[in-house]
Write a protein that holds these residues in place. Structure first.
Motif, PDB file in Angstrom:
ATOM      1  N   GLN A  69       0.825  -1.213   0.000  1.00 28.96           N
ATOM      2  CA  GLN A  69       0.000   0.000   0.000  1.00 28.96           C
ATOM      3  C   GLN A  69       0.858   1.260   0.000  1.00 28.96           C
ATOM      4  N   ASN A  70       2.164   1.077  -0.070  1.00 30.18           N
ATOM      5  CA  ASN A  70       3.142   2.160  -0.090  1.00 30.18           C
ATOM      6  C   ASN A  70       3.099   3.023   1.172  1.00 30.18           C
ATOM      7  N   ASP A  71       2.728   2.406   2.283  1.00 27.80           N
ATOM      8  CA  ASP A  71       2.754   3.087   3.574  1.00 27.80           C
ATOM      9  C   ASP A  71       4.060   2.670   4.256  1.00 27.80           C
ATOM     10  N   LYS A  72       5.130   3.333   3.856  1.00 25.71           N
ATOM     11  CA  LYS A  72       6.476   2.929   4.262  1.00 25.71           C
ATOM     12  C   LYS A  72       6.680   2.987   5.770  1.00 25.71           C
ATOM     13  N   GLN A  73       6.195   4.036   6.414  1.00 28.45           N
ATOM     14  CA  GLN A  73       6.402   4.179   7.858  1.00 28.45           C
ATOM     15  C   GLN A  73       5.774   3.018   8.619  1.00 28.45           C
ATOM     16  N   LYS A  74       4.519   2.694   8.296  1.00 31.19           N
ATOM     17  CA  LYS A  74       3.857   1.577   8.969  1.00 31.19           C
ATOM     18  C   LYS A  74       4.527   0.255   8.614  1.00 31.19           C
ATOM     19  N   ALA A  75       5.019   0.144   7.389  1.00 28.56           N
ATOM     20  CA  ALA A  75       5.720  -1.082   6.986  1.00 28.56           C
ATOM     21  C   ALA A  75       6.971  -1.281   7.834  1.00 28.56           C
ATOM     22  N   PHE A  76       7.726  -0.210   8.058  1.00 27.03           N
ATOM     23  CA  PHE A  76       8.946  -0.312   8.864  1.00 27.03           C
ATOM     24  C   PHE A  76       8.631  -0.638  10.320  1.00 27.03           C
ATOM     25  N   VAL A  77       7.590  -0.019  10.863  1.00 26.87           N
ATOM     26  CA  VAL A  77       7.208  -0.296  12.249  1.00 26.87           C
ATOM     27  C   VAL A  77       6.801  -1.757  12.396  1.00 26.87           C
ATOM     28  N   ALA A  78       5.984  -2.246  11.468  1.00 26.38           N
ATOM     29  CA  ALA A  78       5.550  -3.647  11.527  1.00 26.38           C
ATOM     30  C   ALA A  78       6.723  -4.592  11.323  1.00 26.38           C
ATOM     31  N   LEU A 114      15.380 -13.902   5.473  1.00 25.23           N
ATOM     32  CA  LEU A 114      16.163 -13.067   4.558  1.00 25.23           C
ATOM     33  C   LEU A 114      15.774 -13.298   3.106  1.00 25.23           C
ATOM     34  N   LYS A 115      15.499 -14.538   2.748  1.00 21.23           N
ATOM     35  CA  LYS A 115      15.132 -14.821   1.356  1.00 21.23           C
ATOM     36  C   LYS A 115      13.859 -14.064   0.987  1.00 21.23           C
ATOM     37  N   GLU A 116      12.897 -14.088   1.871  1.00 20.45           N
ATOM     38  CA  GLU A 116      11.656 -13.363   1.627  1.00 20.45           C
ATOM     39  C   GLU A 116      11.922 -11.862   1.509  1.00 20.45           C
ATOM     40  N   MET A 117      12.733 -11.339   2.398  1.00 17.33           N
ATOM     41  CA  MET A 117      13.051  -9.915   2.353  1.00 17.33           C
ATOM     42  C   MET A 117      13.761  -9.542   1.056  1.00 17.33           C
ATOM     43  N   ASP A 118      14.603 -10.441   0.571  1.00 18.18           N
ATOM     44  CA  ASP A 118      15.385 -10.158  -0.628  1.00 18.18           C
ATOM     45  C   ASP A 118      14.605 -10.339  -1.927  1.00 18.18           C
ATOM     46  N   THR A 119      13.583 -11.180  -1.919  1.00 18.75           N
ATOM     47  CA  THR A 119      12.954 -11.543  -3.187  1.00 18.75           C
ATOM     48  C   THR A 119      11.462 -11.250  -3.293  1.00 18.75           C
ATOM     49  N   LEU A 120      10.758 -11.141  -2.192  1.00 16.85           N
ATOM     50  CA  LEU A 120       9.309 -10.982  -2.250  1.00 16.85           C
ATOM     51  C   LEU A 120       8.942  -9.625  -2.860  1.00 16.85           C
ATOM     52  N   LYS A 121       8.134  -9.657  -3.903  1.00 20.94           N
ATOM     53  CA  LYS A 121       7.772  -8.413  -4.601  1.00 20.94           C
ATOM     54  C   LYS A 121       7.017  -7.446  -3.700  1.00 20.94           C
ATOM     55  N   ASP A 122       6.370  -7.967  -2.674  1.00 18.78           N
ATOM     56  CA  ASP A 122       5.620  -7.103  -1.758  1.00 18.78           C
ATOM     57  C   ASP A 122       6.514  -6.035  -1.130  1.00 18.78           C
ATOM     58  N   PHE A 123       7.786  -6.355  -0.960  1.00 17.63           N
ATOM     59  CA  PHE A 123       8.721  -5.418  -0.331  1.00 17.63           C
ATOM     60  C   PHE A 123       9.434  -4.504  -1.335  1.00 17.63           C
ATOM     61  N   ASN A 124       9.084  -4.579  -2.610  1.00 16.68           N
ATOM     62  CA  ASN A 124       9.779  -3.779  -3.621  1.00 16.68           C
ATOM     63  C   ASN A 124       9.761  -2.287  -3.309  1.00 16.68           C
ATOM     64  N   SER A 125       8.664  -1.781  -2.771  1.00 21.28           N
ATOM     65  CA  SER A 125       8.550  -0.338  -2.528  1.00 21.28           C
ATOM     66  C   SER A 125       9.435   0.158  -1.389  1.00 21.28           C
ATOM     67  N   ARG A 131      12.385  -1.904  -0.271  1.00 16.66           N
ATOM     68  CA  ARG A 131      13.634  -2.667  -0.216  1.00 16.66           C
ATOM     69  C   ARG A 131      14.887  -1.786  -0.267  1.00 16.66           C
ATOM     70  N   ASN A 132      14.851  -0.685  -0.991  1.00 16.18           N
ATOM     71  CA  ASN A 132      16.032   0.174  -1.112  1.00 16.18           C
ATOM     72  C   ASN A 132      16.084   1.287  -0.076  1.00 16.18           C
ATOM     73  N   GLU A 133      15.129   1.303   0.832  1.00 17.61           N
ATOM     74  CA  GLU A 133      15.096   2.312   1.886  1.00 17.61           C
ATOM     75  C   GLU A 133      16.078   1.960   3.011  1.00 17.61           C
ATOM     76  N   THR A 134      16.615   2.960   3.652  1.00 15.12           N
ATOM     77  CA  THR A 134      17.576   2.761   4.736  1.00 15.12           C
ATOM     78  C   THR A 134      16.985   1.915   5.864  1.00 15.12           C
ATOM     79  N   GLY A 135      15.735   2.186   6.244  1.00 20.61           N
ATOM     80  CA  GLY A 135      15.108   1.428   7.326  1.00 20.61           C
ATOM     81  C   GLY A 135      15.037  -0.059   7.025  1.00 20.61           C
ATOM     82  N   PHE A 136      14.709  -0.400   5.798  1.00 22.76           N
ATOM     83  CA  PHE A 136      14.635  -1.805   5.395  1.00 22.76           C
ATOM     84  C   PHE A 136      16.024  -2.441   5.450  1.00 22.76           C
ATOM     85  N   LYS A 137      17.001  -1.736   4.905  1.00 23.61           N
ATOM     86  CA  LYS A 137      18.371  -2.261   4.891  1.00 23.61           C
ATOM     87  C   LYS A 137      18.899  -2.466   6.308  1.00 23.61           C
TER      88      LYS A 137
END
Length: 168
Positions: free
Chosen positions: A115-124, A136-147, A149-155
């Motif tokens: 839903q492109n709600d990055k802040q709530k995604a990072f908190v969750a 890690l595999k899910e984090m690296d490959t799941l398309k759901d995280f595409n929006s 994945r390149n953010e500092t919080g995700f990394k």
């Protein structure tokens, strides 16, 4: 030193895997309702529509955290994100074991990311990691995280998981 580190790694990884896999892959603990058990069977077969229908036909008071998280995942796979979030919230309100909390929070993070709600995604996702999520595999490959994945919080969260999985 290397053997000690290897032993710590082995115990950490197998302990997390056994607790999550054991809880997630068994019929719903404490649920004697035959309909909930049938719903579990449909869930494990990937019949999301059938599982959803069966879970929803059970008295909600008879559903446990595993049932709720499975109903949420069924809704998620059917694209019913609001219903999935409601089921994950019910999962968390039951105060399940940490591995189940980690699963619920990680799935909530996926929906928020979609839903492109990055802040709530990072908190969750942070809550998921704090409760033992480490896929890690899910984090690296799941398309759901595409929006996100390149953010500092995700990394940063990914690096925390990596450090736990690879302590040496």
């Amino acid at each position: 030193q290397f053997r000690k580190c290897l032993l710590v790694y082995f115990l950490a990884v197998t302990g997390i895997f056994v607790s999550v896999a054991g809880y997630a892959q068994t019929p719903s603990p404490g649920v004697n309702n035959i309909t909930a058990r049938k719903a579990d069977t449909l869930f494990f077969q990937g019949d999301w529509k059938g599982a959803k229908s069966m879970y929803e036909s059970v008295d909600p008071a008879q559903l446990n955290a595993a049932n709720w998280v499975r109903l949420g995942f069924s809704d998620y796979n059917l694209g019913y994100y609001d219903a999935a979030m409601a089921a994950y919230e019910k999962t968390l309100n039951i105060n399940p074991p940490s591995p189940v909390k980690g699963i619920a929070y990680s799935r909530m993070a996926k929906i928020y990311a979609l839903q492109n709600d990055k802040q709530k995604a990072f908190v969750a996702l942070d809550s998921a990691v704090n409760n033992g999520y480490g896929n890690l595999k899910e984090m690296d490959t799941l398309k759901d995280f595409n929006s996100i994945r390149n953010e500092t919080g995700f990394k940063t969260l990914r690096q925390r998981i990596y450090a736990v999985a690879n302590p040496c």
